[in-house]
Design an enzyme around this catalytic site. Structure first.
Site, PDB file in Angstrom:
ATOM      1  N   HIS A 229       0.939  -0.666  -0.234  1.00 22.35           N
ATOM      2  CA  HIS A 229       0.400  -0.765  -0.198  1.00 22.35           C
ATOM      3  C   HIS A 229       0.915   1.631   0.565  1.00 22.35           C
ATOM      4  O   HIS A 229       0.188   1.280  -0.596  1.00 22.35           O
ATOM      5  CB  HIS A 229      -0.656   0.497   1.315  1.00 22.35           C
ATOM      6  CG  HIS A 229      -1.391   1.049   1.973  1.00 22.35           C
ATOM      7  ND1 HIS A 229      -2.641   1.247   1.089  1.00 22.35           N
ATOM      8  CD2 HIS A 229      -1.198   2.394   2.347  1.00 22.35           C
ATOM      9  CE1 HIS A 229      -3.186   2.931   1.451  1.00 22.35           C
ATOM     10  NE2 HIS A 229      -1.972   3.146   2.267  1.00 22.35           N
ATOM     11  N   GLU A 230       1.884   1.191   1.298  1.00 22.00           N
ATOM     12  CA  GLU A 230       2.343   2.865   0.372  1.00 22.00           C
ATOM     13  C   GLU A 230       3.830   2.750  -0.227  1.00 22.00           C
ATOM     14  O   GLU A 230       3.803   4.069  -1.032  1.00 22.00           O
ATOM     15  CB  GLU A 230       3.924   2.764   2.013  1.00 22.00           C
ATOM     16  CG  GLU A 230       3.018   2.537   3.802  1.00 22.00           C
ATOM     17  CD  GLU A 230       2.402   3.594   4.094  1.00 22.00           C
ATOM     18  OE1 GLU A 230       2.769   4.940   2.899  1.00 22.00           O
ATOM     19  OE2 GLU A 230       1.284   3.676   3.990  1.00 22.00           O
ATOM     20  N   HIS A 233       1.464   4.858  -2.972  1.00 19.57           N
ATOM     21  CA  HIS A 233       1.360   6.445  -2.584  1.00 19.57           C
ATOM     22  C   HIS A 233       3.387   6.421  -3.134  1.00 19.57           C
ATOM     23  O   HIS A 233       2.952   7.854  -3.532  1.00 19.57           O
ATOM     24  CB  HIS A 233       1.603   6.520  -0.788  1.00 19.57           C
ATOM     25  CG  HIS A 233      -0.098   6.461  -0.430  1.00 19.57           C
ATOM     26  ND1 HIS A 233      -0.867   6.818  -0.219  1.00 19.57           N
ATOM     27  CD2 HIS A 233       0.312   6.035   1.061  1.00 19.57           C
ATOM     28  CE1 HIS A 233      -1.978   7.001  -0.040  1.00 19.57           C
ATOM     29  NE2 HIS A 233      -1.189   5.851   1.269  1.00 19.57           N
ATOM     30  N   GLU A 281      -5.657   7.193  -1.039  1.00 25.99           N
ATOM     31  CA  GLU A 281      -6.026   5.850  -0.374  1.00 25.99           C
ATOM     32  C   GLU A 281      -6.777   4.765  -1.163  1.00 25.99           C
ATOM     33  O   GLU A 281      -5.848   3.476  -1.166  1.00 25.99           O
ATOM     34  CB  GLU A 281      -6.688   6.050   1.048  1.00 25.99           C
ATOM     35  CG  GLU A 281      -6.009   6.983   1.605  1.00 25.99           C
ATOM     36  CD  GLU A 281      -4.773   6.927   2.411  1.00 25.99           C
ATOM     37  OE1 GLU A 281      -4.688   5.526   1.839  1.00 25.99           O
ATOM     38  OE2 GLU A 281      -4.419   7.822   2.898  1.00 25.99           O
TER      39      GLU A 281
HETATM   40 ZN   LIG Z   1      -2.463   5.012   2.432  1.00 22.91          ZN
END
Ligand SMILES: [Zn+2]
Length: 352
Positions: A229-230, A233, A281
């Protein structure tokens, strides 16, 4: 005829002292702004309003505030005599009303334009600019942010070196080697002790995971799911885009207040505490789901980790108090955890 007057250049809110002088058909202005002169008939003297200084609008967008006492009174009398015929006291109320209507209308239009620029223009521009920021600058911003955080919020990890290495190896096995490649961002994995179970990524690809998140996880693959997930980003440059958007606003405010020195401060806080938008997100979640599926893992791993984090939160109602919790990406910025868990479940193979 001279008097010392407050002058505003119409671009910043800064007040400057100038001397005004009438010279034939011209109004001469001298001060730290330099010397300027304007044809008198191009200037406009506002109507008297109580005891307030009279406002003299200049043709270049600046204005002066002329006191109605001492040196100002003489000057006003002179100006009044020149401008009076065209701009006399008759119909003053009507003009005042017209001015207020126009001022109010322009205020509404300005606010609407600023809101639109903030809502759509700024994210669009940040999306264009972020990928063009040189890697060296990205690394510099990220290094500076991490060392500030290390001095303030974070402590060195207490995880044994073997444990850290095991997680690094597992991350490399699932998400590919740290040097990235084939459209995948390069990354480096760091461990720290933070204020609560969490993780965050800096724009350089430096991902920081807190010991408490590793301990809370049901398996190493749940930790890797968070890292995926990071990396989402990082891949979409969410951090830089957020930073650019906030910096532009800070710069604009600084410009308006005639002070840009405050811009430099607070970069680390911004990287860390910036609340990613819901869109960012979801994008990072989808990225993580793709990467996990490519490695033969279920996107539900991330959902499981989010649920664990959510259960461990003090403000366990999906809203409110957790927004005030500093120190990472995951739940601090995610008010709608349940919706994300369900979305990840839908992305998992063999699920409706
Ligand atoms: Zn996040």
């Amino acid at each position: 005829m001279t008097a010392s007057i407050d002058f505003y250049d119409g671009r910043s809110a800064r007040r400057q002292r100038v001397v005004l002088r009438l010279d034939g058909e011209r109004l001469c202005l001298d001060g730290e702004v330099g010397s300027r002169s304007y044809p008198i008939e191009a200037c406009r003297l506002d109507e008297p309003l109580g005891g307030a200084p009279r406002v003299l609008a200049l043709p270049d967008g600046g204005h002066c505030e002329i006191p109605r006492t001492s040196g100002g009174a003489d000057l006003l009398a002179q100006l009044g005599a020149r401008l009076g015929a065209r701009d006399g006291a008759s119909g003053a109320v009507a003009r005042l009303q017209r001015r207020w209507t126009v001022a109010l209308a322009s205020l509404v239009v300005t606010v609407a334009a600023l809101a639109a620029a903030y809502q759509w223009g700024l994210p669009w521009a940040a999306g264009i600019v972020a990928p063009r920021i040189p890697a060296a600058l990205t690394q510099h911003i990220s290094d500076a942010a991490l060392s500030t955080l290390d001095r303030t919020l974070l402590k060195p990890s207490a995880l044994p070196e073997e444990r850290q290495q095991a997680l690094r190896s597992r991350m490399a096995a699932v998400l590919g080697p740290p040097q990235g490649g084939a459209g995948r961002p390069a990354y480096a994995l760091h461990f720290r002790q933070g204020p609560m179970p969490n993780a965050f990524a800096l724009p350089s690809g430096d991902v920081v995971v807190f010991d408490s998140l590793v301990k809370l996880a049901g398996s190493d693959d749940e930790v890797v799911a968070v890292m995926a997930h990071e990396l989402g980003h990082v891949a979409y440059r969410h951090g830089l885009r957020q930073l650019l958007q906030s910096s532009v606003v800070a710069y604009a405010v600084g410009l308006y207040l005639g002070d840009v020195s405050s811009l430099a401060s607070g970069m680390a806080a911004l990287v860390l505490e910036s609340r990613y938008s819901r869109d960012f997100e979801s994008e990072a979640d989808r990225y993580a789901a793709d990467r996990l599926r490519q490695a033969g893992l279920s996107p539900e791993l991330l959902g499981q980790m989010l649920a664990r984090l959510d259960r461990g939160q003090p403000g366990h109602d999906g809203h409110g108090s957790r927004d005030a919790v500093p120190g990472g990406d995951l739940l601090a910025s995610h008010p709608d955890t349940q919706a994300r868990i369900e979305a990840l479940r839908r992305l998992s193979p063999g699920r409706p």
